[in-house]
Design an enzyme around this catalytic site. Structure first.
Site, PDB file in Angstrom:
ATOM      1  N   TYR A 170       0.865  -1.183   0.000  1.00 56.09           N
ATOM      2  CA  TYR A 170       0.000   0.000   0.000  1.00 56.09           C
ATOM      3  C   TYR A 170       0.899   1.229   0.000  1.00 56.09           C
ATOM      4  CZ  TYR A 170      -3.070   3.725   1.560  1.00 56.09           C
ATOM      5  OH  TYR A 170      -3.759   4.901   1.629  1.00 56.09           O
ATOM      6  N   GLU A 221      -3.224   7.479  -4.286  1.00 56.70           N
ATOM      7  CA  GLU A 221      -3.182   6.240  -3.517  1.00 56.70           C
ATOM      8  C   GLU A 221      -3.091   5.042  -4.454  1.00 56.70           C
ATOM      9  OE1 GLU A 221      -6.891   4.614  -1.765  1.00 56.70           O
ATOM     10  OE2 GLU A 221      -5.865   4.823   0.153  1.00 56.70           O
TER      11      GLU A 221
END
Ligand code: GDP
Ligand code: MN
Length: 379
Positions: free
Chosen positions: A101, A185
């Site tokens: 992530y 993101e």
């Protein structure tokens, strides 16, 4: 404004970040053709501006073009958390070795950005942060310095990402800073079985204060917006479509919001939020009324104006001008107070339109608008 995954993917590619080969389709037949060009086996991904598509059935592997067509047919029109799927992206499937992530987000209170990274990506990052907070690292980024190669290496090392991920981290910062984004993101960022670092998903939120530099994305956006919201935006009005029956126009966001509450308190549901702003002219009032009256679910309209910089006689002129331009078929309740209220009320009285009523208080106006909304059947 949030970008769709396929738009974020396009940006990443422009900045040299590796992404899967992919195409978008808005019909099942097109999806089949895309799958054929991509080699047959594809991942079909619903394009909606919300996360958790995987869990909601919006990310599916298709073994061949026929399966891709079938999957696309099922996905198109599907609802994912209140978002209708109108486009699917077909992507070449990637064999992953590990999933990470990474994101950059604005930290308003600190006046800087935060790099957030974890070697445990793919799944719900909020869940990882809640159950294993040590697995998610946060590294402050000074916006004036940005993410240099050294900074990128520092972030990668802190989160125990492979060293090669540093180049991607530097590239993602370029996307954020050059494209006026507030959030970038990637979940998951993956290491493939052949050792490449690839962005398998992407979320980009652009800064609306820089919208004048974002014509490229804004042009694509209007195609999917509520048509009345698009018409209002063209006229520079702050209009939000809601799902009730009482059309609401006011000046100032605070007054409009309390009007929504008072209408709801009277047992009716607001059909929209329309703020004509602090210094509204007759033209703005006329434009606003035209937008609200064009919504077929509206059965009554409440105009609630407290004159400050805006003079109520100008608002009354705007209403009268709107009555000339559009044929009023729905009752209109007007409450004018403050600057030039008496002159405004007199102008409306003189116009004496059978469907226009005036009220002297906000509560009284809301009650009347709610009654009228219930009395009239929706068009
Ligand atoms: P989200 O659920 O909205 O975050 O959608 P994602 O694009 O992140 O897809 C959900 C999950 O599907 C990802 O976390 C991956 O684990 C998986 N996934 C998506 N595309 C691929 C792919 O090409 N290969 C592999 N191995 N997994 C994929
Ligand atoms: Mn994801």
């Amino acid at each position: 404004m949030d970008l769709y995954e396929h738009q974020a993917r396009e940006l990443f590619e422009e900045y040299g970040i590796l992404v899967p080969r992919a195409e978008v389709a808005d019909t099942a037949k097109e999806a089949r053709a895309c799958a054929e060009r991509l080699g047959g086996r594809v991942v079909v991904k619903a394009q909606v501006k919300t996360g958790g598509r995987g869990k909601a059935g919006g990310v599916k592997l298709a073994a061949d073009p026929a399966a891709a067509e079938l999957t696309a047919r099922q996905m198109l029109g599907m609802d994912i958390k209140g978002h209708t799927v109108r486009t699917v992206m077909l992507a070449e499937p990637i064999s992953t070795e590990s999933e990470f992530y990474v994101s950059y987000a604005l930290d308003r209170s600190a006046g800087r950005f935060l790099a957030i990274a974890s070697a445990e990506g793919g799944m719900d990052i909020e869940e990882v942060a809640a159950t294993r907070p040590e697995a998610v690292v946060r590294v402050p980024v000074d916006p004036a310095v940005g993410v240099t190669r050294a900074k990128a290496a520092e972030i990668a090392a802190a989160a125990r990402l492979p060293e090669e991920a540093a180049a991607t981290l530097a590239g993602l910062w370029q996307v954020l800073s050059r494209e006026d984004a507030l959030l970038v993101e990637v979940n998951p960022l993956v290491r493939t079985t052949s050792g490449d670092i690839l962005a398998l998903d992407g979320k980009v939120t652009l800064d609306d204060n820089a919208r004048f530099r974002q014509a490229r994305w804004r042009a694509q956006e209007t195609a999917y917006e509520d048509p009345l919201e698009a018409a209002a935006a063209v006229k520079g009005l702050h209009y939000v479509k809601l799902d009730g029956q009482v059309g609401i126009i006011g000046n100032g966001a605070g007054l409009v919001m309390s009007t929504l509450d008072v209408v709801a308190g009277c047992g009716a549901r607001p059909a929209n939020f329309l703020d004509i702003g602090g210094g509204a002219s007759a033209q703005v009032m006329a434009d606003g009324l035209a937008v609200v009256l064009a919504d077929p679910s509206v059965t009554s309209v409440l105009v609630n104006v407290f004159g400050g910089i805006t003079a109520c006689d100008a608002v009354a002129d705007g209403i009268i001008a709107a009555l000339e331009a559009v044929r009023l078929t729905k009752p209109l309740v007007v409450r004018l107070d403050g600057n030039s209220a008496a002159r405004g009320r007199a102008l409306l009285d003189a116009r004496a339109h059978p469907l226009v009523e005036q009220a002297t208080t906000m509560d009284g106006a809301a009650r009347r608008a709610a009654e009228l909304a219930h009395a009239a059947p929706a068009a």
